[in-house]
Design a protein around this motif. Structure first.
Motif, PDB file in Angstrom:
ATOM      1  N   LYS A  48       0.808  -1.215   0.000  1.00 36.53           N
ATOM      2  CA  LYS A  48       0.000   0.000   0.000  1.00 36.53           C
ATOM      3  C   LYS A  48       0.838   1.260   0.000  1.00 36.53           C
ATOM      4  O   LYS A  48       0.364   2.329  -0.383  1.00 36.53           O
ATOM      5  N   LYS A  49       2.085   1.124   0.473  1.00 37.42           N
ATOM      6  CA  LYS A  49       2.983   2.294   0.473  1.00 37.42           C
ATOM      7  C   LYS A  49       3.839   2.353  -0.778  1.00 37.42           C
ATOM      8  O   LYS A  49       4.809   3.100  -0.848  1.00 37.42           O
ATOM      9  N   ASN A  50       3.461   1.533  -1.769  1.00 38.68           N
ATOM     10  CA  ASN A  50       4.182   1.474  -3.046  1.00 38.68           C
ATOM     11  C   ASN A  50       5.638   1.026  -2.853  1.00 38.68           C
ATOM     12  O   ASN A  50       6.569   1.555  -3.443  1.00 38.68           O
ATOM     13  N   VAL A  51       5.806   0.008  -2.007  1.00 40.73           N
ATOM     14  CA  VAL A  51       7.125  -0.559  -1.747  1.00 40.73           C
ATOM     15  C   VAL A  51       7.145  -2.005  -2.248  1.00 40.73           C
ATOM     16  O   VAL A  51       6.252  -2.805  -1.905  1.00 40.73           O
ATOM     17  N   LEU A 123      12.118   0.170  -4.100  1.00 40.45           N
ATOM     18  CA  LEU A 123      12.626  -1.202  -4.037  1.00 40.45           C
ATOM     19  C   LEU A 123      13.345  -1.381  -2.704  1.00 40.45           C
ATOM     20  O   LEU A 123      14.286  -0.662  -2.388  1.00 40.45           O
ATOM     21  N   LYS A 124      12.868  -2.350  -1.921  1.00 39.07           N
ATOM     22  CA  LYS A 124      13.465  -2.625  -0.617  1.00 39.07           C
ATOM     23  C   LYS A 124      14.028  -4.046  -0.621  1.00 39.07           C
ATOM     24  O   LYS A 124      13.274  -5.012  -0.718  1.00 39.07           O
ATOM     25  N   VAL A 125      15.348  -4.156  -0.551  1.00 40.39           N
ATOM     26  CA  VAL A 125      15.994  -5.469  -0.464  1.00 40.39           C
ATOM     27  C   VAL A 125      16.180  -5.777   1.031  1.00 40.39           C
ATOM     28  O   VAL A 125      16.874  -5.063   1.744  1.00 40.39           O
ATOM     29  N   VAL A 126      15.498  -6.825   1.479  1.00 41.86           N
ATOM     30  CA  VAL A 126      15.414  -7.131   2.906  1.00 41.86           C
ATOM     31  C   VAL A 126      16.425  -8.208   3.277  1.00 41.86           C
ATOM     32  O   VAL A 126      16.472  -9.277   2.659  1.00 41.86           O
TER      33      VAL A 126
END
Length: 476
Positions: A48-51, A123-126
């Motif tokens: 929803k946060k465009n992540v 883009l979040k690389v976790v």
């Protein structure tokens, strides 16, 4: 609207054909196509946060792009892809992401036919949780520049975020090193320190890293000082203890690593040396010690030193001292008898010399003993505590009768010369055949410096003195 869509589809198909025949990522947008505000792109699987969040452990991820209206669809090569930070991830022409490290960056997708048809997201690389930390067993650093300890640390699994580690100087080592920032550590003084490394992403993994801090100024010379004369070339006794570091001067004063190594070159069975340079003499013999810099690489070319000495066995009686329980009017603590009678004569390995004392209540010449109820004894001071489990006694060899022989004695032990404990009470053989030889008696093992030998029984009727030719103790 249908005509508009058909026209746009025709344009997209044309562009797709151009791409298939050699269009590169450095694309040029066509200027003759139709543009409609209601044609949009959306990157699939964003929240929803465009992540768009992707686990680093996945290593790769193929992007999926939705078109609105849904009646339109394009292959993956119809788009140009761009990642803001290529240290976090890279993307190829077909939309395949290669994940490199944890972090956040921008991701943008543009249609190759119209730069205004675009979608973007975060883009979040976790990273994975750190489950273990592997550290070097020992890291050596200098004092010139800060060192990044992250180079010596590996997190498990590989996809975990190494940034989720904290570095802290363990209590008690703050004068050796300090943390400059993050994993950067600065050596401040020579020595060893411990760094605590802790994960902060959930599992609280803790490991310790040993740091050895060295400097860069080498030793130019090590030499023996005046104090070394206490042992160098000397005769020592078993049971003595010396700090070898106190015998050595290291130059220059500001040498980086002044630590020394102490080695037994010969006489290993006679001495022991701790890592700190504490020498203990353990047995009689000859010994030689070599002293050299501990850091051979930094202090290359420094000549080692040697200390040589002799160690006398614990039962070498010439070093012992004897006192008695009485002092006569002559000022002597023994009764002189034709050149002998002296306390030290019980250590001369002769049976015709002896210690002579007047029996309680008797008179010999001008020497008058104490009252009959006063104890008569002599005390042997061995100079240092020794372990013993037997003693020897010898009667005078030049007297045929038993007038001067002790019939019974009691032995007492002490380490301070004041408080004594019982060892044994022993009856001595006094027959003619027992004189002039060492009679040996077992006793309980005890460690002591002083031995008191008290006369308990003797010939009460004849003779004025009581004598002993030789006395010794030992350990089997």
């Amino acid at each position: 609207m249908k005509a508009k869509l058909n026209h746009l589809i025709s344009s997209f198909c044309l562009i797709a054909t151009l791409v298939a025949t050699g269009c590169s990522d450095e694309h040029e947008y066509a200027s003759y196509h139709s543009y409609y505000d209601d044609i949009k792109l959306k990157i699939d699987h964003v929240d929803k946060k465009n992540v768009l969040a992707i686990p680093l452990a996945d290593e790769t991820y193929t992007l999926s792009v939705a078109v609105v209206p849904a009646s339109l669809s394009f292959n993956s090569y119809s788009y140009a892809y761009e990642v803001g930070d290529n240290n976090i991830a890279t993307v190829d022409a077909g939309g395949k992401l290669t994940l490199l490290k944890p972090g956040e960056t921008t991701l943008q997708v543009k249609h190759r036919g119209n730069k205004n048809i675009v979608a973007d997201c975060t883009l979040k690389v976790v990273a994975s949780l750190i489950r273990d930390v592997v550290v070097n067993p020992e890291v050596t650093i200098g004092m010139e520049e800060p060192v990044d300890l992250a180079e010596y640390v590996t997190v498990m699994p590989w996809s975990a975020d190494v940034r989720a580690l904290t570095y802290t100087v363990k209590e008690g080592y703050g004068d050796i090193v300090k943390i400059v920032k993050g994993s950067l550590v600065q050596g401040m003084n020579m020595g060893e320190a411990v760094i605590e490394i802790r994960s902060t992403d959930g599992l609280d993994v803790v490991k310790e890293l040993k740091l050895v801090v060295k400097g860069s100024i080498p030793i130019e010379e090590i030499k023996l000082n005046d104090k070394a004369a206490e042992i160098n070339g000397q005769t020592l006794l078993v049971g003595q203890e010396f700090d070898l570091s106190s015998f050595v001067t290291v130059l220059p004063e500001n040498a980086a690593d002044k630590r020394l190594k102490y080695e037994v070159i010969s006489g290993a069975g006679c001495v022991s040396i701790s890592d700190e340079g504490i020498l203990k003499t353990t047995a009689g013999g000859e010994a030689e010690i070599q002293i050299s810099p501990l850091d051979v690489e930094l202090n290359a070319g420094v000549a080692p030193l040697t200390l040589a000495f002799t160690i006398k066995s614990w039962n070498e009686r010439e070093n012992w001292k004897v006192t008695t329980s009485i002092k006569y009017s002559s000022g002597l603590n023994y009764s002189e008898d034709k050149g002998t009678g002296k306390p030290e004569h019980i250590f001369d390995d002769k049976f015709d010399t002896y210690l002579s004392l007047v029996k309680p209540g008797k008179i010999y010449g001008s020497d008058k003993a104490d009252a009959a109820d006063k104890p008569l004894y002599f005390i042997v001071d061995m100079g240092m505590p020794q372990s013993i489990n037997y003693f020897t006694w010898a009667h005078r060899s030049t007297l045929s009768n038993d007038w001067c022989r002790a019939f019974k004695i009691s032995l007492y032990a002490s380490n301070d010369g004041e408080t004594y404990s019982d060892i044994a009470t022993v009856e001595l053989p006094v027959a003619e055949e027992d004189k002039g030889k060492n009679l040996e008696f077992d006793i309980q093992e005890i460690n002591c410096r002083y031995i008191k030998v008290q006369y308990v029984d003797w010939n009460q009727k004849s003779g004025s003195t009581i004598q002993v030719a030789e006395f010794n103790v030992g350990k089997r």
